[in-house]
Design a protein around this motif. Structure first.
Motif, mmCIF file in Angstrom:
data_model
loop_
_atom_site.group_PDB
_atom_site.id
_atom_site.type_symbol
_atom_site.label_atom_id
_atom_site.label_comp_id
_atom_site.label_asym_id
_atom_site.label_seq_id
_atom_site.Cartn_x
_atom_site.Cartn_y
_atom_site.Cartn_z
ATOM 1 N N SER A 1 0.852 -1.189 0.000
ATOM 2 C CA SER A 1 0.000 0.000 0.000
ATOM 3 C C SER A 1 0.886 1.237 0.000
ATOM 4 O O SER A 1 1.667 1.439 0.932
ATOM 5 C CB SER A 1 -0.898 0.017 1.247
ATOM 6 N N GLU A 2 0.809 2.011 -1.089
ATOM 7 C CA GLU A 2 1.630 3.212 -1.241
ATOM 8 C C GLU A 2 3.107 2.900 -0.992
ATOM 9 O O GLU A 2 3.814 3.629 -0.308
ATOM 10 C CB GLU A 2 1.137 4.317 -0.315
ATOM 11 N N GLY A 3 3.548 1.782 -1.560
ATOM 12 C CA GLY A 3 4.953 1.406 -1.486
ATOM 13 C C GLY A 3 5.370 0.690 -0.219
ATOM 14 O O GLY A 3 6.540 0.308 -0.086
ATOM 15 N N MET A 4 4.451 0.453 0.705
ATOM 16 C CA MET A 4 4.797 -0.182 1.984
ATOM 17 C C MET A 4 4.102 -1.547 2.106
ATOM 18 O O MET A 4 2.941 -1.705 1.723
ATOM 19 C CB MET A 4 4.356 0.701 3.154
ATOM 20 N N LEU A 5 4.832 -2.501 2.669
ATOM 21 C CA LEU A 5 4.245 -3.793 3.013
ATOM 22 C C LEU A 5 3.723 -3.680 4.440
ATOM 23 O O LEU A 5 4.495 -3.662 5.401
ATOM 24 C CB LEU A 5 5.285 -4.905 2.905
ATOM 25 N N THR A 6 2.431 -3.576 4.589
ATOM 26 C CA THR A 6 1.831 -3.363 5.900
ATOM 27 C C THR A 6 1.744 -4.670 6.686
ATOM 28 O O THR A 6 1.766 -5.772 6.115
ATOM 29 C CB THR A 6 0.419 -2.776 5.774
ATOM 30 N N ALA A 7 1.609 -4.534 8.000
ATOM 31 C CA ALA A 7 1.439 -5.709 8.852
ATOM 32 C C ALA A 7 0.182 -6.480 8.460
ATOM 33 O O ALA A 7 0.157 -7.717 8.455
ATOM 34 C CB ALA A 7 1.375 -5.279 10.317
ATOM 35 N N GLU A 8 -0.882 -5.745 8.099
ATOM 36 C CA GLU A 8 -2.143 -6.372 7.717
ATOM 37 C C GLU A 8 -1.967 -7.274 6.498
ATOM 38 O O GLU A 8 -2.439 -8.422 6.472
ATOM 39 C CB GLU A 8 -3.172 -5.284 7.429
ATOM 40 N N ALA A 9 -1.276 -6.775 5.473
ATOM 41 C CA ALA A 9 -1.113 -7.540 4.241
ATOM 42 C C ALA A 9 -0.153 -8.709 4.432
ATOM 43 O O ALA A 9 -0.394 -9.820 3.933
ATOM 44 C CB ALA A 9 -0.610 -6.620 3.127
ATOM 45 N N TYR A 10 0.941 -8.480 5.164
ATOM 46 C CA TYR A 10 1.896 -9.562 5.404
ATOM 47 C C TYR A 10 1.231 -10.671 6.219
ATOM 48 O O TYR A 10 1.425 -11.859 5.955
ATOM 49 C CB TYR A 10 3.130 -9.035 6.121
ATOM 50 N N ALA A 11 0.442 -10.276 7.230
ATOM 51 C CA ALA A 11 -0.271 -11.260 8.035
ATOM 52 C C ALA A 11 -1.248 -12.063 7.187
ATOM 53 O O ALA A 11 -1.448 -13.264 7.419
ATOM 54 C CB ALA A 11 -1.000 -10.573 9.177
ATOM 55 N N ALA A 12 -1.868 -11.415 6.182
ATOM 56 C CA ALA A 12 -2.780 -12.126 5.287
ATOM 57 C C ALA A 12 -2.032 -13.206 4.506
ATOM 58 O O ALA A 12 -2.517 -14.341 4.358
ATOM 59 C CB ALA A 12 -3.457 -11.144 4.335
#
Length: 266
Positions: free
Chosen positions: A28-39
């Motif tokens: 999201s906007e160039g960042m790997l968020t905790a939410e997406a990595y956890a998914a």
């Protein structure tokens, strides 16, 4: 594009393999968020085969295959796949073309690079170009101010006049010489590593993406999902995804993961 909430749980239950773009789909906007990595991790732990299919370079894909909760990665829009065997601590690499062919093509791509940078003001060589083996990535909005769509089309036209393929992602124009794309190498990977022929794969795979370079995958897989930000590119797509998430980027990917995991539980 129907809302993802309308995807029947029975269809979601048939999914064994999650193929996904990375930039602006998982990130999201160039960042790997905790939410997406956890998914990603939740899908992997639940037994799904999880495979990023990206335009990002070989150097990044080595890292992703080793350190992310994934089963393999297809990189540079289909130039190769990497699969890391964690038990044997060995990386399997499968390239579409020989090193000699990649080397010959590099000289042709360098000529295109010079023309693009000289004739399209405001674009730049992608910051990850040094880690690529097969393609040329031109940045039109990642580390430079966003270019108008007409200028992006000019970049594509320069590649195509030289006989190269060119695909537009959410951040780069990627160009290469060769008859491959994300879909062709994904087919090779699914067959050679996971034993899925094409008919099996069509019924067992969901693909998530966000931009025009995902179009071959949207066309190929009945269960294809665009994260909400694909709306910005919808006018460029002859083949749109079947479903669209409510959330943008990584939040949309997490939405898809939640649906797949719920379908399996129920």
């Amino acid at each position: 594009m129907r809302p993802l909430s309308q995807l029947p749980l029975e269809a979601a239950r048939s999914v064994r393999v999650v193929l996904t773009d990375i930039d602006d789909t998982v990130t999201s906007e160039g960042m790997l968020t905790a939410e997406a990595y956890a998914a990603l991790e939740r899908l992997h732990r639940a037994g799904f085969i999880v495979i990023p299919v990206t335009g990002r370079p070989a150097g990044w894909c080595d890292h992703i295959a080793r350190m992310w909760p994934v089963d393999a990665v297809v990189g540079e829009n289909g130039a190769f796949f990497f699969r890391y065997d964690r038990k044997q601590r060995k990386m399997r690499q499968r390239f579409w073309a020989s090193p000699e062919e990649f080397k010959r093509n590099r000289a042709r791509l360098e000529a295109i690079e010079k023309e693009v940078l000289a004739t399209v003001p405001g674009c730049a060589l992608a910051s990850d170009q040094a880690y690529r083996v097969a393609d040329l990535a031109i940045d039109f909005c990642e580390d430079v101010p966003a270019l108008p769509e007409a200028e992006v089309d000019r970049i594509v036209a320069i590649f195509e006049r030289a006989g190269a393929q060119a695909k537009v992602s959410s951040i780069h124009v990627n160009g290469w010489f060769g008859d491959y794309n994300k879909l062709s190498m994904a087919k090779v990977l699914l067959a050679e590593v996971f034993g899925l022929d094409w008919e099996q794969a069509r019924n067992a795979v969901v693909y998530a993406g966000d931009s025009p370079n995902d179009e071959p995958m949207f066309e190929a897989f009945p269960l294809s999902v665009g994260v909400a930000n694909i709306q910005a590119f919808a006018h460029r797509l002859a083949h749109k995804p079947a479903y669209i998430t409510a959330g943008h980027s990584g939040t949309g990917f997490a939405e898809l993961a939640d649906l797949l995991l719920r379908a399996r539980r129920e």
